[in-house]
Scaffold this active site. Structure first.
Site, mmCIF file in Angstrom:
data_model
loop_
_atom_site.group_PDB
_atom_site.id
_atom_site.type_symbol
_atom_site.label_atom_id
_atom_site.label_comp_id
_atom_site.label_asym_id
_atom_site.label_seq_id
_atom_site.Cartn_x
_atom_site.Cartn_y
_atom_site.Cartn_z
ATOM 1 N N ASP A 22 -4.330 20.007 -14.160
ATOM 2 C CA ASP A 22 -4.610 18.690 -14.737
ATOM 3 C C ASP A 22 -4.111 18.725 -16.182
ATOM 4 O OD1 ASP A 22 -5.769 16.502 -16.082
ATOM 5 O OD2 ASP A 22 -7.552 16.503 -14.808
ATOM 6 N N LYS A 35 -5.376 7.570 -19.548
ATOM 7 C CA LYS A 35 -5.599 8.107 -20.889
ATOM 8 C C LYS A 35 -4.312 8.021 -21.724
ATOM 9 C CE LYS A 35 -9.580 9.038 -19.019
ATOM 10 N NZ LYS A 35 -9.887 10.339 -18.464
ATOM 11 N N TYR A 42 -12.979 18.423 -15.842
ATOM 12 C CA TYR A 42 -13.480 17.064 -16.071
ATOM 13 C C TYR A 42 -14.717 16.827 -15.194
ATOM 14 C CZ TYR A 42 -13.430 11.962 -15.988
ATOM 15 O OH TYR A 42 -13.772 10.640 -16.070
ATOM 16 N N ARG A 80 0.841 -1.213 0.000
ATOM 17 C CA ARG A 80 0.000 0.000 0.000
ATOM 18 C C ARG A 80 0.869 1.255 0.000
ATOM 19 N NH1 ARG A 80 -1.859 1.800 4.593
ATOM 20 N NH2 ARG A 80 -2.540 -0.204 5.397
HETATM 21 C C1 LIG Z 1 -10.362 10.781 -17.307
HETATM 22 C C2 LIG Z 1 -9.936 12.062 -16.702
HETATM 23 C C3 LIG Z 1 -9.812 12.197 -15.309
HETATM 24 C C4 LIG Z 1 -10.133 11.059 -14.367
HETATM 25 O O1 LIG Z 1 -9.288 9.973 -14.534
HETATM 26 P P1 LIG Z 1 -9.707 8.449 -14.188
HETATM 27 O O2 LIG Z 1 -8.438 7.706 -14.421
HETATM 28 O O3 LIG Z 1 -10.820 8.063 -15.105
HETATM 29 O O4 LIG Z 1 -10.150 8.437 -12.775
HETATM 30 C C5 LIG Z 1 -9.391 13.410 -14.819
HETATM 31 N N1 LIG Z 1 -9.124 14.453 -15.619
HETATM 32 C C6 LIG Z 1 -9.241 14.365 -16.960
HETATM 33 C C7 LIG Z 1 -8.939 15.552 -17.797
HETATM 34 C C8 LIG Z 1 -9.657 13.181 -17.553
HETATM 35 O O5 LIG Z 1 -9.793 13.099 -18.879
#
Ligand SMILES: *Cc1c(COP(=O)(O)O)cnc(C)c1O
Length: 398
Positions: A182, A207, A110, A57
């Site tokens: 982000d 992503k 998001y 963890r």
């Molecule tokens: C998909 C996404 C998230 C969240 O990520 P997960 O891995 O699905 O939890 C956050 N910010 C952006 C811009 C995203 O495209």
């Protein structure tokens, strides 16, 4: 030694400490804990005096290799990873925000992030101020009133709006705020928020970083001080990245430069093509000179990324007819993978929101999010052409 370029670092960086048995590839260390015969050594690792691992963890060699690679690409001192992108975001916010604190952000984050702002933080007596995305003066005015965190995302999901990171980071610094960006859509290949003055950069590794839609993960990079605090929150609260996913993300990242270059190139070509299509009302892509954020994007991005969106005439009805016609696109909720992915915002990025909420965010119901893959561009454009032709023919019959 002179620092290698980013494509080279995507391949080589961060792996050295995790290699074993002369293997050239980082192993998947699928072990919950790490044993010690020497009690003194165990103690020294436990108190952080000696490098090592104790319990999965907290840390794991495969996971640390992933963290070391992204840390290098973002030019950060430290990084800590999570089970998902949302875990990275929620744990980072929870590390720093306490009742009575104030956070300033934008309306276009998001969908999941937006839910944290509108649903969860207010329940903890945290004051959330969401400004119009791209309204730099309004954001600056709110930050000047004082805030613990300035939270940005650029380009945004799904209309790819652009915020000037350097300008906003300066404003945030003067107000004593922690500036978080982000960077999921741009990736470190196209944009480095830390170099532009941000304190922390977050990725949904699910992503583009992983790039093959086969592993979930998230990561935060920044200064050792800030990242240590976030790591401590995560090691106790438990949203740890698992070694198998870390391995897949690490492997995906080796081709990050190749993929993102090709995706950026394909997205630009698709955006330009869509501008010529009758039934397309609007095309949103920061690499088009008609895009409202183009001038800022030119300054802070190296390329404009693989994400675009477009609105079609006829709203949801046209969307429902068009998308099933595509042969080279998954109709799915994710993005940033090697294959092209399409989906309406109401079932993808902003599925958590009501149609009224989406309208308030400037997301038309006929909006299609398009995540360009690495296919040959001629095929992607021909695929769109035949799909538009089919729905055109159908309308003629009706
Ligand atoms: C998909 C996404 C998230 C969240 O990520 P997960 O891995 O699905 O939890 C956050 N910010 C952006 C811009 C995203 O495209």
């Amino acid at each position: 030694m002179k620092q290698a370029k980013i494509g080279t670092r995507a391949i080589w960086a961060g792996e050295q400490d995790a290699l074993a048995f002369g293997a050239t590839q980082v192993p998947i260390v699928q072990s919950v804990s790490f044993g010690y015969d020497d009690m003194e050594e165990w103690y020294e690792v436990a108190i952080g005096k000696k490098h090592g691992h104790i319990y999965g963890r907290n840390t794991n060699p495969t996971v640390q290799a992933f963290e070391a690679k992204i840390m290098d690409l973002e030019g950060a001192e430290a990084a800590t990873s999570f089970s998902t992108g949302m875990a990275a975001i929620s744990n980072t916010l929870a590390t720093f925000l306490y009742p009575g604190d104030r956070i300033v952000s934008i309306k276009d984050t998001y969908g999941g992030t937006n839910k944290i702002f509108t649903e969860f933080l207010p329940k903890q007596q945290i004051d959330v101020v969401l400004c119009e995305t791209g309204a730099h003066d309004a954001i600056a005015a709110e930050v000047d009133k004082g805030c613990k965190i300035l939270y940005l995302e650029t380009p945004t999901n799904p209309t790819v709006k652009i915020t000037d990171i350097k300008r906003m980071a300066d404003v945030g610094k003067q107000a004593g705020a922690i500036v978080i960006v982000d960077n999921t859509f741009a990736t470190p290949i196209n944009q480095n928020p830390l170099a532009l003055g941000a304190d922390l950069v977050i990725h949904s590794a699910t992503k583009f970083l992983g790039g093959h839609a086969d592993a979930l993960g998230g990561v935060v990079c920044g200064s050792t001080d800030l990242v240590d605090a976030i790591y401590h929150y995560r090691e106790i609260n438990g949203a740890t990245l698992d070694p198998m996913s870390a391995y897949l993300l690490l492997r995906g990242m080796k081709t990050l430069k190749l993929r993102v270059d090709k995706q950026s190139e394909n997205a630009l070509a698709v955006a330009k093509y869509l501008q010529t299509v009758d039934i397309v009302e609007d095309v949103y892509y920061p690499g088009l000179s008609t895009h409202h954020g183009y001038d800022i994007a030119v300054n802070q991005m190296r390329q404009y990324g693989g994400m675009l969106s477009f609105a079609v005439k006829g709203g949801v009805t046209t969307v429902s007819k068009l998308l099933p016609q595509l042969n080279y696109a998954n109709r799915a909720a994710n993005l940033g993978s090697v294959e092209t992915i399409v989906g309406p915002s109401r079932t993808t990025s902003h599925v958590e929101c009501t149609s009224e909420e989406r309208a308030a965010m400037g997301i038309p119901e006929g909006l299609i999010r398009y995540s360009a893959g690495i296919e040959d561009i001629e095929d992607l454009i021909e695929d769109l052409e035949q799909a538009f032709q089919k729905i055109h023919d159908k309308r003629a019959v009706i």
